[in-house]
Enzyme design. Structure first.
Site, PDB file in Angstrom:
ATOM      1  N   SER A 403       0.826  -1.214   0.000  1.00  0.00           N
ATOM      2  CA  SER A 403       0.000   0.000   0.000  1.00  0.00           C
ATOM      3  C   SER A 403       0.856   1.257   0.000  1.00  0.00           C
ATOM      4  CB  SER A 403      -0.863   0.071   1.257  1.00  0.00           C
ATOM      5  OG  SER A 403      -1.528  -1.115   1.490  1.00  0.00           O
ATOM      6  N   HIS A 424      -2.039  -3.100  -6.758  1.00  0.00           N
ATOM      7  CA  HIS A 424      -2.598  -2.678  -5.481  1.00  0.00           C
ATOM      8  C   HIS A 424      -4.100  -2.914  -5.465  1.00  0.00           C
ATOM      9  CE1 HIS A 424      -3.388   0.683  -2.352  1.00  0.00           C
ATOM     10  NE2 HIS A 424      -3.153  -0.464  -1.763  1.00  0.00           N
ATOM     11  N   GLU A 436      -5.121  -0.565  -8.598  1.00  0.00           N
ATOM     12  CA  GLU A 436      -4.076   0.386  -9.008  1.00  0.00           C
ATOM     13  C   GLU A 436      -2.890  -0.428  -9.532  1.00  0.00           C
ATOM     14  OE1 GLU A 436      -4.349   4.474  -6.394  1.00  0.00           O
ATOM     15  OE2 GLU A 436      -3.433   2.754  -5.441  1.00  0.00           O
ATOM     16  N   ASN A 474      -4.619   6.328  -1.772  1.00  0.00           N
ATOM     17  CA  ASN A 474      -4.308   6.576  -0.364  1.00  0.00           C
ATOM     18  C   ASN A 474      -3.712   7.959  -0.146  1.00  0.00           C
ATOM     19  OD1 ASN A 474      -5.370   4.224   0.602  1.00  0.00           O
ATOM     20  ND2 ASN A 474      -3.443   3.090   0.537  1.00  0.00           N
TER      21      ASN A 474
END
Ligand code: 3HC
Ligand code: NAI
Length: 647
Positions: A403, A424, A436, A474
């Site tokens: 992450s 991801h 991702e 994120n």
């Protein structure tokens, strides 16, 4: 060449629509259908007409690309009526899907037959509109009010079998569809023709029915499902012509709405995402056997997703106990799918038989692709990739689900980083649509293309992201949460912020969501960075975690929770803990709060675009919609901001 052609078999005229890719009803199709209805009416050699489509599907609906432009005659409702008034009965022969305007055209035909795998439906609400060519007026006359409400407000298509049961279609053809449709048409000529759908009576339902349906439609969170319901209700109480006028006006109003524009943009962005221009001609490597290292939350979810897509999976864990846990998690996921009627017991057995587990990396030797999902620690990950280097085929693709770690620091553990990339996934990985895809500078083109091909196979929405802390999603989440904390510092109540974001369309506000996921993960990450010398000012979340408030799992975070109850309750303990940080500024109304927060997301998105971390604004919007619960009908933060600027 025209999109419509006719050939004849005895007394049957076979009209074929060939308008790739999905036979959408464009202006040319509308004009052509009217001209053909006129021509075939006058042809004494024709007793019946079969309407069929070339390619992968029957008519998928009106041409969405025309929606941003002024409507052009002949309008679709008139085309449907023209077919219904044809002197010879028209039979729609449906394969693939008859959706929206396609289903409406089928309802204009005197009969509808379909092959077994066909679907019919009214998905207009998913585009922020309602059916605009009699879907809310003819459907209740064809199949009853309740089934019509379900079709038009949910937007979900039904199978040929379900459609037959509810009277939407007249026959499911086994074997060759066209032959079956012609035979059906000739047989039908031996009997009096049924009334056209528009001439059939419509049932009325009591107020309790409409109230219940309204509550259900409101759950979607945006206008179109409510308007579809309203239009059916109107149709159940007024003449056909009055109902058609009402539906059309509602359709045109919604077509011009911000929500429809947003949903159209998302529709096209989703379809463009799997085929980015940068590897147009690159062939992906095959990926039939996938290895997954780590069977925790993410590994087990990724395994379930791969198995459901028909891939073979080899799961690697540290020891037998952890392996058994991973396997159980996958089993539980499929058991849940059985409960929800999405999977049969035999189906589950088949999927589970494609899963093998091991604690020996040598068992990854035949894998085409290996996805690592072990603890988020650089040393652990590098160690895993060194083992992968030893045991995997030299052409196998090796991917990390990290992450926050820098993928370059992981890939440098490999002899050949050209076969490496970040994949991801989002939690729960078998549910969340976003993937991702994060290449390192050395990633080979066909490896990158393989990431996109895998996403397609798994039914995910792939977005390419560059390397930065948190990639696209994120990183924006961090900014969003920081802005939410700034609001709290300015004296806005935590519960008011969450309520405002729910009002905007998120299922949860930023603080409720943190309480659910746990505040400690981000806290530990900040602490880790601080330990390495990064200067990160203390956040309000840090203050809470330091006093033991980690979220629901510790009985409280931003809110208090009563035992066994997940209802967030504003906390006086939190007010006391944060009192020294809060100044009492002016209060904001819910729109001002959501505006502040979404603007912050869009500002971070702009920075991400400028740095080249994302390739397009619509990619950022897809990340937010499919990974973070941003309301689809607002189009994503970038679209929303642009829409604001235009209005
Ligand atoms: N109008 C214009 N283009 C459309 C379209 C439509 N209604 N539906 C699909 N397309 C295009 C896509 O943009 C894509 O184009 P691209 O190849 O250039 O990217 C191409 O067709 C293929 O689409 P998919 O990738 O979605 O193909 P699939 O085979 O996976 O799925 C489908 C086929 C199930 C028909 C799916 O495309 C779909 O669900 N389409 C939308 C159907 C819809 O919403 N219809 C209602 C339209 S509104 C309406 O009819 C109003 C009426 O009531 C007046
Ligand atoms: P987890 O703690 O639930 O699972 C990690 C698993 O890896 C454990 O089962 C552990 O036994 C196993 N493991 C550890 N070292 C191993 C090794 N050397 N060989 C084989 N197995 C090993 O962690 P989670 O949440 O599944 O996260 C995994 C990765 O996915 C992390 O990099 C995380 O950042 C990332 N991620 C997590 C998300 C989440 O929401 N949990 C979302 C997206 C990515």
């Amino acid at each position: 060449m025209s999109v419509l052609s006719v050939r004849y078999q005895g007394e049957t005229a076979i009209v074929t629509l060939d308008n790739p890719p999905v036979n959408a009803v464009s202006e040319e199709v509308r004009k052509g259908l009217v001209a053909l209805a006129d021509k075939l009416d006058e042809d004494n050699g024709v007793a019946a007409v079969v309407l069929t489509c070339a390619g992968r599907t029957f008519i998928a609906g009106a041409d969405v690309r025309e929606f941003g432009k002024p409507p052009v005659e002949p309008h679709l409702p008139d085309v449907v009526t023209r077919l219904e008034q044809a002197k010879k009965p028209w039979v729609a022969a449906i394969h693939g899907a008859a959706l929206g305007g396609g289903f409406e055209i089928a309802m204009g035909c005197r009969f509808r037959v379909a092959d077994r795998s066909a679907k019919v439906g009214l998905p207009e609400v998913t585009l922020g509109i309602i059916p605009g060519a009699s879907g809310t007026v003819r459907t209740p006359r064809l199949t009853g009010v309740e089934a019509a409400v379900e079709l038009a407000t949910s937007g979900k298509p039904v199978s040929a079998h379900q459609a037959l049961q509810s009277g939407v279609i007249d026959k499911v053809v086994e074997g060759d569809l066209l032959e079956g449709a012609i035979a059906f048409a000739l047989e039908a000529l031996n009997h009096p023709l049924p009334q056209p759908v528009s001439a059939r009576p419509v049932e009325t339902r009591d107020e309790a029915f409409w109230e219940k349906a309204k509550k259900q439609a409101a759950r979607a969170g945006y206008q179109a499902p409510l308007s579809a319901l309203d239009s059916i209700r109107f149709a159940s109480r007024h003449s056909f012509d009055e109902a058609m006028a009402y539906e059309r006006q509602t359709f045109l109003d919604l077509r011009a709405s911000d929500e429809a524009a947003a949903l159209r943009a998302v529709f096209f962005a989703e379809r463009a995402a799997p085929r980015p221009a940068f590897f147009k001609d690159t062939k992906p490597r095959p990926a039939a056997r996938v290895g997954i290292v780590g069977g925790g939350t993410m590994g087990a979810g990724i395994a379930s997703s791969c198995l459901s897509a028909g891939l073979n999976v080899v799961l690697i864990e540290r020891d037998d106990e952890a392996l058994a846990r991973g396997r159980q998690t996958v089993e539980r996921t499929f058991a849940g799918a059985i409960k929800r009627g999405k999977l049969s017991a035999e189906g589950k057995d088949t999927l589970m038989s494609a899963l093998s587990g091991s604690t020996d990396y040598a068992d990854l030797g035949r894998c085409d692709l290996v996805i690592e999902a072990v603890f988020e620690e650089i040393s652990v990950k590098r160690d895993v990739f060194k083992k992968l280097d030893r045991h995997c085929r030299p052409d196998a693709i090796l991917a990390t689900n990290t992450s926050y770690l820098d993928p370059r620091e992981i890939s440098s553990a490999l002899k050949d980083s050209s076969r490496f990339l970040g994949l991801h996934f989002f939690s729960p990985a078998n549910v969340m649509k976003l993937l991702e895809i994060v290449p390192v500078p050395e990633t080979a083109d066909d490896v990158l293309a393989s990431g996109f091909a895998l996403a397609k196979q798994l039914g995910k929405v792939p977005v390419r992201a560059g390397i930065c802390e948190g990639f696209i999603g994120n990183r924006i989440l961090k900014r969003y949460r920081a802005e939410a904390e700034t609001l709290v510092r300015e004296g806005i109540a935590i519960a008011d912020i969450d309520a405002a974001m729910r009002g905007f369309g998120f299922k949860m506000g930023p603080f409720e969501a943190q309480d659910l996921g746990g505040l400690d993960i981000a806290f530990l990450q900040r602490e880790g960075a601080r330990a390495e010398g990064a200067v990160i000012p203390e956040t309000l979340g840090d203050i809470l975690v330091r006093s033991g408030r980690k979220g629901q799992k510790s009985g409280g975070g931003w809110y208090d929770y009563a035992d066994g109850d997940r209802t967030p309750r504003p906390s006086s303990a939190v007010s006391d803990l944060l009192a020294a940080q809060v100044t009492n500024g002016p209060q904001l109304d819910p729109e001002e709060i959501s505006e502040r927060l979404v603007r912050a997301m869009a500002a971070e998105g702009e920075a991400i675009l400028t740095e080249g971390v994302a390739h397009s604004a619509s990619d950022i919007d897809l990340v937010e919609i499919h990974g973070y619960g941003f309301p689809r009908w607002k189009g994503g933060p970038m679209f929303w901001k642009d829409q604001r600027l235009r209005s």
